[in-house]
Design a protein around this motif. Structure first.
Motif, PDB file in Angstrom:
ATOM      1  N   TYR A   1      -2.764   9.450  -4.047  1.00 21.56           N
ATOM      2  CA  TYR A   1      -2.074   9.154  -5.460  1.00 21.56           C
ATOM      3  C   TYR A   1      -1.065   8.413  -5.476  1.00 21.56           C
ATOM      4  CZ  TYR A   1      -6.216  11.477  -7.664  1.00 21.56           C
ATOM      5  OH  TYR A   1      -7.461  12.204  -7.888  1.00 21.56           O
ATOM      6  N   ILE A   2      -0.293   8.669  -4.455  1.00 20.53           N
ATOM      7  CA  ILE A   2       0.984   8.143  -4.226  1.00 20.53           C
ATOM      8  C   ILE A   2       1.121   7.157  -3.200  1.00 20.53           C
ATOM      9  CG2 ILE A   2       3.473   9.035  -4.064  1.00 20.53           C
ATOM     10  CD1 ILE A   2       2.864  11.659  -5.494  1.00 20.53           C
ATOM     11  N   ILE A   3       1.204   7.398  -2.116  1.00 21.52           N
ATOM     12  CA  ILE A   3       1.405   6.597  -0.650  1.00 21.52           C
ATOM     13  C   ILE A   3       0.244   5.336  -0.737  1.00 21.52           C
ATOM     14  CG2 ILE A   3       1.334   6.592   1.891  1.00 21.52           C
ATOM     15  CD1 ILE A   3       3.354   8.455   0.415  1.00 21.52           C
ATOM     16  N   MET A   4      -0.920   5.529  -0.974  1.00 20.77           N
ATOM     17  CA  MET A   4      -1.587   4.275  -1.042  1.00 20.77           C
ATOM     18  C   MET A   4      -1.391   3.350  -1.891  1.00 20.77           C
ATOM     19  SD  MET A   4      -3.895   4.431   1.627  1.00 20.77           S
ATOM     20  CE  MET A   4      -5.241   3.447   1.199  1.00 20.77           C
ATOM     21  N   PRO A   5      -1.240   3.885  -3.372  1.00 19.78           N
ATOM     22  CA  PRO A   5      -0.819   2.766  -4.074  1.00 19.78           C
ATOM     23  C   PRO A   5       0.197   1.854  -3.726  1.00 19.78           C
ATOM     24  CG  PRO A   5      -1.507   4.807  -5.363  1.00 19.78           C
ATOM     25  CD  PRO A   5      -1.576   4.965  -3.726  1.00 19.78           C
ATOM     26  N   MET A   6       1.280   2.644  -3.305  1.00 22.48           N
ATOM     27  CA  MET A   6       2.784   1.891  -3.079  1.00 22.48           C
ATOM     28  C   MET A   6       2.378   1.052  -1.859  1.00 22.48           C
ATOM     29  SD  MET A   6       5.622   5.101  -3.087  1.00 22.48           S
ATOM     30  CE  MET A   6       6.674   3.760  -2.505  1.00 22.48           C
ATOM     31  N   ALA A   7       1.635   1.559  -0.798  1.00 16.88           N
ATOM     32  CA  ALA A   7       1.348   0.715   0.419  1.00 16.88           C
ATOM     33  C   ALA A   7       0.724  -0.725   0.059  1.00 16.88           C
ATOM     34  CB  ALA A   7       0.303   1.491   1.321  1.00 16.88           C
ATOM     35  N   TYR A   8      -0.297  -0.725  -1.138  1.00 24.78           N
ATOM     36  CA  TYR A   8      -0.936  -1.888  -1.418  1.00 24.78           C
ATOM     37  C   TYR A   8      -0.168  -2.793  -2.440  1.00 24.78           C
ATOM     38  CZ  TYR A   8      -5.204  -0.675   1.176  1.00 24.78           C
ATOM     39  OH  TYR A   8      -6.121  -0.522   2.017  1.00 24.78           O
ATOM     40  N   LEU A   9       0.629  -2.071  -3.397  1.00 26.73           N
ATOM     41  CA  LEU A   9       1.334  -2.715  -4.487  1.00 26.73           C
ATOM     42  C   LEU A   9       2.860  -3.171  -4.176  1.00 26.73           C
ATOM     43  CD1 LEU A   9       0.254  -0.320  -7.468  1.00 26.73           C
ATOM     44  CD2 LEU A   9      -0.662  -2.728  -6.803  1.00 26.73           C
ATOM     45  N   CYS A  10       3.419  -2.673  -3.339  1.00 26.41           N
ATOM     46  CA  CYS A  10       4.955  -2.669  -2.935  1.00 26.41           C
ATOM     47  C   CYS A  10       5.102  -4.133  -2.248  1.00 26.41           C
ATOM     48  CB  CYS A  10       5.419  -1.496  -2.498  1.00 26.41           C
ATOM     49  SG  CYS A  10       5.816  -0.272  -3.747  1.00 26.41           S
ATOM     50  N   ASN A  11       4.813  -5.198  -2.533  1.00 28.65           N
ATOM     51  CA  ASN A  11       5.220  -6.291  -1.858  1.00 28.65           C
ATOM     52  C   ASN A  11       4.659  -6.434  -0.350  1.00 28.65           C
ATOM     53  OD1 ASN A  11       6.283  -8.938  -1.945  1.00 28.65           O
ATOM     54  ND2 ASN A  11       8.425  -8.184  -1.289  1.00 28.65           N
ATOM     55  N   THR A  12       3.475  -5.719  -0.037  1.00 30.95           N
ATOM     56  CA  THR A  12       3.047  -5.750   1.321  1.00 30.95           C
ATOM     57  C   THR A  12       1.904  -6.797   1.440  1.00 30.95           C
ATOM     58  OG1 THR A  12       1.754  -3.698   0.488  1.00 30.95           O
ATOM     59  CG2 THR A  12       3.432  -3.409   1.782  1.00 30.95           C
ATOM     60  N   PHE A  13       0.980  -6.818   0.655  1.00 29.99           N
ATOM     61  CA  PHE A  13      -0.146  -7.719   0.756  1.00 29.99           C
ATOM     62  C   PHE A  13      -0.215  -8.982  -0.287  1.00 29.99           C
ATOM     63  CE2 PHE A  13      -1.767  -3.757   2.396  1.00 29.99           C
ATOM     64  CZ  PHE A  13      -2.163  -4.066   3.577  1.00 29.99           C
ATOM     65  N   PHE A  14       0.535  -8.851  -1.348  1.00 28.39           N
ATOM     66  CA  PHE A  14       0.899  -9.742  -2.405  1.00 28.39           C
ATOM     67  C   PHE A  14       2.191  -9.714  -3.131  1.00 28.39           C
ATOM     68  CE2 PHE A  14      -1.997  -6.663  -4.106  1.00 28.39           C
ATOM     69  CZ  PHE A  14      -1.192  -6.141  -5.138  1.00 28.39           C
ATOM     70  N   SER A  15       2.473 -10.713  -3.693  1.00 32.67           N
ATOM     71  CA  SER A  15       4.077 -10.383  -4.208  1.00 32.67           C
ATOM     72  C   SER A  15       3.892  -9.741  -5.803  1.00 32.67           C
ATOM     73  CB  SER A  15       4.378 -11.996  -4.694  1.00 32.67           C
ATOM     74  OG  SER A  15       5.510 -12.048  -5.465  1.00 32.67           O
ATOM     75  N   THR A  16       4.862  -9.006  -5.711  1.00 31.99           N
ATOM     76  CA  THR A  16       4.974  -8.184  -7.019  1.00 31.99           C
ATOM     77  C   THR A  16       5.090  -8.873  -8.304  1.00 31.99           C
ATOM     78  OG1 THR A  16       7.567  -7.933  -6.747  1.00 31.99           O
ATOM     79  CG2 THR A  16       6.059  -6.055  -5.959  1.00 31.99           C
TER      80      THR A  16
END
Length: 222
Positions: free
Chosen positions: A173-188
């Motif tokens: 619920y916390i780590i995975m969403p951040m890993a995918y959303l926080c400018n890692t795979f695509f721009s915010t």
């Protein structure tokens, strides 16, 4: 009074009632639960802190490349960036980021680290503590006491997870969403409205952008 407390408030209350500092409370807890004398605890902490320092120094002296070549050399680049006066976060925070990245490189290349709290987050504690020690000239004993305080936080957090099922729930619920959303795979910038602004403000988004820009040799504008 028992020192094996389950919340931060209770831990501070024990500290006040016994007239002990947090490191002293944790030393007493180790004696009560594990019959471990303070000198043995300090020796184990000294070994752990030595490994932390060694990982940082290795990453700056000789960058550790992973087998796939995705990670390696970022810590040295961050150190050079700071030495050139281009750091954005101030001296202490810039050191901490650099050292934390260095430990991550050593971990990813199968080097020796202290997995505290986990291998994935193993650079945070040494990064912060070593940066503070260098910046303020703190003694080794003060750093070992800092590790005891960190262990106190870990004990309190561990009681929040009632069983093993709570750990992956936190990750999902916390780590995975951040890993995918926080400018890692695509721009915010692609995220809509308020969601994009919120995610862009998270530390991981800022760190991802900073590291990517430095690694690519691009200008960093904030």
């Amino acid at each position: 009074m028992k020192t094996n407390t389950t919340t931060a408030a209770k831990l501070l209350e024990v500290s006040r009632q016994l007239g002990l500092s947090l490191p002293e409370v944790m030393l007493r807890r180790e004696r009560e639960l594990n019959e471990t004398p303070p000198e043995v605890v300090y020796e184990k902490l000294r070994v752990a802190y030595g490994i932390m320092r060694q990982a940082v120094e290795e990453s700056l002296r000789e960058p550790h490349k992973t087998m796939g070549g995705l990670i390696g050399g970022e810590a040295r680049k961050l150190a050079e960036y700071r030495a050139a006066g281009k750091n954005l976060c101030g001296e202490t925070v810039s050191r901490a980021i650099c050292y934390a990245m260095g430990v991550l490189e050593v971990s990813a290349s199968m080097g020796l680290i202290v997995a505290a709290p986990t291998a994935g987050a193993s650079g945070v504690l040494p990064g912060v503590l070593i940066a503070l020690q260098e910046q303020y000239g703190l003694t080794e004993r003060q750093m070992l006491d800092a590790l005891l305080v960190a262990s106190a936080i870990g004990v309190v957090v561990s009681f929040l997870a009632k069983n093993h099922a709570d750990v992956p729930r936190f990750s999902n619920y916390i780590i995975m969403p951040m890993a995918y959303l926080c400018n890692t795979f695509f721009s915010t910038e692609k995220l809509p409205g308020a969601v994009g602004k919120f995610v862009a403000a998270l530390p991981l988004s800022q760190t991802s952008h900073l590291i990517r820009s430095i690694s690519a040799g691009e200008a960093v504008n904030y």
